[in-house]
Design a protein around this motif. Sequence first.
Motif, PDB file in Angstrom:
ATOM      1  N   ALA A  58      25.718   1.625  17.622  1.00 53.79           N
ATOM      2  CA  ALA A  58      27.063   2.179  17.512  1.00 53.79           C
ATOM      3  C   ALA A  58      27.209   2.783  16.122  1.00 53.79           C
ATOM      4  N   THR A  59      27.781   3.967  16.050  1.00 55.25           N
ATOM      5  CA  THR A  59      27.990   4.611  14.762  1.00 55.25           C
ATOM      6  C   THR A  59      29.470   4.602  14.429  1.00 55.25           C
ATOM      7  N   ARG A  60      29.757   4.596  13.147  1.00 52.70           N
ATOM      8  CA  ARG A  60      31.127   4.671  12.657  1.00 52.70           C
ATOM      9  C   ARG A  60      31.186   5.839  11.679  1.00 52.70           C
ATOM     10  N   PRO A  61      31.558   7.026  12.160  1.00 52.17           N
ATOM     11  CA  PRO A  61      31.612   8.177  11.266  1.00 52.17           C
ATOM     12  C   PRO A  61      32.896   8.181  10.436  1.00 52.17           C
ATOM     13  N   ALA A  62      32.798   8.765   9.262  1.00 46.43           N
ATOM     14  CA  ALA A  62      33.953   8.891   8.374  1.00 46.43           C
ATOM     15  C   ALA A  62      33.758  10.126   7.501  1.00 46.43           C
ATOM     16  N   ARG A  63      34.840  10.544   6.869  1.00 47.86           N
ATOM     17  CA  ARG A  63      34.795  11.655   5.923  1.00 47.86           C
ATOM     18  C   ARG A  63      35.058  11.093   4.538  1.00 47.86           C
TER      19      ARG A  63
END
Length: 115
Positions: A58-63
């Motif tokens: 599972a990935t948790r993308p953010a900026r």
Amino acid sequence: MRAGQLDRRVTIERPGMIEGEYGPQPGGWAPFAARVPAQVQDALPSKSETVQDGLAVATRPARLRMRYLRGITSDMRITLHGDTDVVFQIVGGPAEIGRRKWLEMTIEQYSTQGQ
């Protein structure tokens, strides 16, 4: 963006080198910039779970946005400091915003569970 919006602290690390039997070898991480003020915004939820080699990933993308800092590349990693430290890899950018005013990049945290 105002400086007050830089409400998180991150450490930027670059891949380190160790002296091996056959000369310099990749190993560990070396600090590049410690406890830099930054703004981190989670990306909207999506189907970001896949199965790779029998593991659910599972990935948790953010900026991440921060003041301009020369020398940051996509092979570095970001540690987001909080109650617990969370390590992210840079997956997009960094992109320069303005004339050396800001840097913005997409970062991603990975978590795995056995199937």
